[in-house]
Design an enzyme around this catalytic site. Structure first.
Site, PDB file in Angstrom:
ATOM      1  N   ARG A  10       0.801  -1.169   0.150  1.00  0.00           N
ATOM      2  CA  ARG A  10      -0.054   0.068   0.052  1.00  0.00           C
ATOM      3  C   ARG A  10       0.957   1.293   0.187  1.00  0.00           C
ATOM      4  O   ARG A  10       2.100   1.002   0.189  1.00  0.00           O
ATOM      5  CB  ARG A  10      -0.691  -0.003   1.334  1.00  0.00           C
ATOM      6  CG  ARG A  10      -1.966  -1.012   1.402  1.00  0.00           C
ATOM      7  CD  ARG A  10      -2.397  -1.356   2.805  1.00  0.00           C
ATOM      8  NE  ARG A  10      -3.033  -0.024   3.163  1.00  0.00           N
ATOM      9  CZ  ARG A  10      -3.052   0.220   4.553  1.00  0.00           C
ATOM     10  NH1 ARG A  10      -2.646  -0.736   5.440  1.00  0.00           N
ATOM     11  NH2 ARG A  10      -3.349   1.147   4.946  1.00  0.00           N
ATOM     12  N   SER A  12       0.707   4.043   2.136  1.00  0.00           N
ATOM     13  CA  SER A  12       0.553   4.989   3.399  1.00  0.00           C
ATOM     14  C   SER A  12       2.150   4.847   3.624  1.00  0.00           C
ATOM     15  O   SER A  12       2.960   3.792   3.362  1.00  0.00           O
ATOM     16  CB  SER A  12       0.015   4.449   4.273  1.00  0.00           C
ATOM     17  OG  SER A  12       0.448   3.143   4.819  1.00  0.00           O
ATOM     18  N   LYS A  80      -1.742  -7.808  11.380  1.00  0.00           N
ATOM     19  CA  LYS A  80      -3.107  -7.831  11.986  1.00  0.00           C
ATOM     20  C   LYS A  80      -4.042  -7.593  11.142  1.00  0.00           C
ATOM     21  O   LYS A  80      -5.237  -7.959  11.382  1.00  0.00           O
ATOM     22  CB  LYS A  80      -3.193  -7.039  13.213  1.00  0.00           C
ATOM     23  CG  LYS A  80      -3.115  -5.464  12.752  1.00  0.00           C
ATOM     24  CD  LYS A  80      -3.346  -4.542  14.041  1.00  0.00           C
ATOM     25  CE  LYS A  80      -3.347  -3.190  13.805  1.00  0.00           C
ATOM     26  NZ  LYS A  80      -3.461  -2.362  14.827  1.00  0.00           N
ATOM     27  N   GLY A 167      -8.553   6.561   8.552  1.00  0.00           N
ATOM     28  CA  GLY A 167      -7.451   6.841   7.742  1.00  0.00           C
ATOM     29  C   GLY A 167      -5.981   6.575   8.231  1.00  0.00           C
ATOM     30  O   GLY A 167      -6.127   5.597   9.358  1.00  0.00           O
ATOM     31  N   CYS A 257     -11.647 -10.632  10.960  1.00  0.00           N
ATOM     32  CA  CYS A 257     -10.802  -9.689  11.569  1.00  0.00           C
ATOM     33  C   CYS A 257     -11.819  -8.597  12.083  1.00  0.00           C
ATOM     34  O   CYS A 257     -13.140  -8.913  11.946  1.00  0.00           O
ATOM     35  CB  CYS A 257      -9.898  -8.872  10.703  1.00  0.00           C
ATOM     36  SG  CYS A 257     -10.610  -8.450   8.922  1.00  0.00           S
TER      37      CYS A 257
HETATM   38  N1  PBG Z   1      -5.658  -1.343  10.991  1.00  0.00           N
HETATM   39  C1  PBG Z   1      -4.594  -0.482  10.707  1.00  0.00           C
HETATM   40  C2  PBG Z   1      -3.277  -0.762  10.994  1.00  0.00           C
HETATM   41  N2  PBG Z   1      -2.695  -2.031  10.881  1.00  0.00           N
HETATM   42  C3  PBG Z   1      -1.427  -2.009  11.119  1.00  0.00           C
HETATM   43  C4  PBG Z   1      -1.241  -0.770  12.236  1.00  0.00           C
HETATM   44  C5  PBG Z   1      -0.054  -0.649  13.032  1.00  0.00           C
HETATM   45  C6  PBG Z   1       0.889  -1.519  12.935  1.00  0.00           C
HETATM   46  C7  PBG Z   1       0.778  -2.929  13.455  1.00  0.00           C
HETATM   47  O1  PBG Z   1      -0.083  -2.911  14.456  1.00  0.00           O
HETATM   48  O2  PBG Z   1       1.448  -3.837  13.290  1.00  0.00           O
HETATM   49  C8  PBG Z   1      -2.462  -0.125  12.078  1.00  0.00           C
HETATM   50  C9  PBG Z   1      -2.379   1.292  12.602  1.00  0.00           C
HETATM   51  C10 PBG Z   1      -2.972   1.580  13.913  1.00  0.00           C
HETATM   52  O3  PBG Z   1      -3.802   0.179  14.354  1.00  0.00           O
HETATM   53  O4  PBG Z   1      -2.852   2.236  14.757  1.00  0.00           O
END
Ligand code: PBG
Length: 327
Positions: A10, A12, A80, A167, A257
């Site tokens: 992605r 980001s 995750k 976001g 999830c």
């Molecule tokens: N769902 C979004 C996401 N997926 C992974 C992360 C952060 C990195 C990680 O947990 O490995 C995040 C951001 C968050 O939850 O604040």
């Protein structure tokens, strides 16, 4: 291997940071690679809460499609976000050594922390009923769109209003700063990797993370033995074992999830120590379990913990409540 591996990611900042880490690790193995940016559904719709998007794998499906159509050779994911059941034709290659597993609270006013039970630099035990009184009558609003974080937070602090916060990490940090909320919840790994963790933040030691939080997963096509061989040396066996136990727990309780199910496995002195919980979506109920086993016998720890919980009628009611909330 002479082939240049195409790494799908992605776009980001966090995703690119993670993909660049993989690129550098591969370079250390003598494997050359390039990054290919792929937008995900989760990046295009940044308004709808994730649990309401209604499909699994909103961050991973377009990368799966790019893999299967041969546009990319490997994909790098925050583990995750990856559904416990991988898409047909795609295999796990490696899990990198884990970063912080914690969730953190980014706050606006230090004075709010005492209301939450953060005293002398640590979390004191709070009692739901007392807590209900403490923050009663003073509207306390936090931002998060994670049903898992909402449920655990509301279990501890019933009188909280929760606002939708979606976001990427940078967007969310900006939204909190501009809001009149008390604060918001983030994964430590996300803000620490790209070095934007605010000083005004505390680790939520009492909150259990999402299964596989803080871990990075690399996948390839099931039949691509060459990509598999090139990337497999990046696998960190201890992390891979812990996240597998956590995801087994999630899958056995109820696949999917963005459910209010949390899990953390750690290795200490050759033991895998597992903690898991599930919550009613409104936070009214929380059931937890702790279990440990010698590393050599830890393969079924997550499944066993889930099955043990499923003997409990309270757990069956919570599972039902989660299903209905998703309806
Ligand atoms: N769902 C979004 C996401 N997926 C992974 C992360 C952060 C990195 C990680 O947990 O490995 C995040 C951001 C968050 O939850 O604040």
């Amino acid at each position: 291997m002479s082939r240049t591996l195409r790494i799908g990611t992605r776009d980001s900042q966090l995703a690119v940071w993670q993909a660049t880490l993989v690129q550098n690790l591969l370079k250390g193995q003598g494997v050359s690679s390039e990054l290919i940016y792929i937008k995900s559904e989760g990046d295009i719709d940044t308004v709808t809460p994730l649990y309401a998007l209604g499909v699994q794998g909103v961050f991973t499906r377009s990368l799966d499609a790019a893999l299967l159509s041969g546009r990319i050779d490997i994909a790098v994911h925050s583990m995750k976000d990856v559904p416990t059941q991988l898409a047909q034709g795609i295999q796990e290659v490696a899990v990198l050594e884990r970063a912080s597993t914690k969730d953190i609270f980014v706050y606006k006013n230090e004075s709010d922390l005492a209301k939450l039970g953060w005293v002398n630099g640590q979390w004191s035990k709070v009692n739901r009923e007392e807590q209900a009184l403490t923050i009663d009558h003073s509207p306390f609003t936090i931002g998060t769109s994670s049903i898992r974080r909402i449920a655990q937070w509301k279990h501890r602090y019933p009188n909280t209003d929760v606002e939708n916060l979606r976001g990427n990490v940078n967007t969310r940090l900006r939204k909190v700063a501009e809001s009149d909320w008390a604060g918001a919840i983030f994964a430590a790994a996300g803000v620490e990797r790209i070095e934007v963790r605010p000083a005004t933040s505390v680790d939520l030691d009492w909150m259990l993370p999402a299964p596989a939080q803080g871990a990075i997963m690399i996948v390839c096509r099931s039949e691509d033995a060459e990509a598999y061989e090139s990337v497999r040396p990046l696998n960190h066996p201890e992390t891979a074992l812990c996240v597998r136990v956590e995801r087994d727990f999630l899958r056995t309780l109820m696949g999917g999830c963005s459910t209010p199910i949390s899990a953390l496995a750690r290795i200490e002195y050759a033991q895998v120590r597992f903690e898991g919980n599930l919550c009613a979506p409104d936070g009214s109920e929380l059931v937890e379990i702790q279990k440990q086993a010698d590393i050599a016998f830890a393969n079924n720890l997550g499944v066993d913990a889930a099955n043990e919980l499923l003997q409990n009628p309270r757990v069956l009611k919570i599972v039902e409540a989660i299903r209905n909330a998703k309806g």
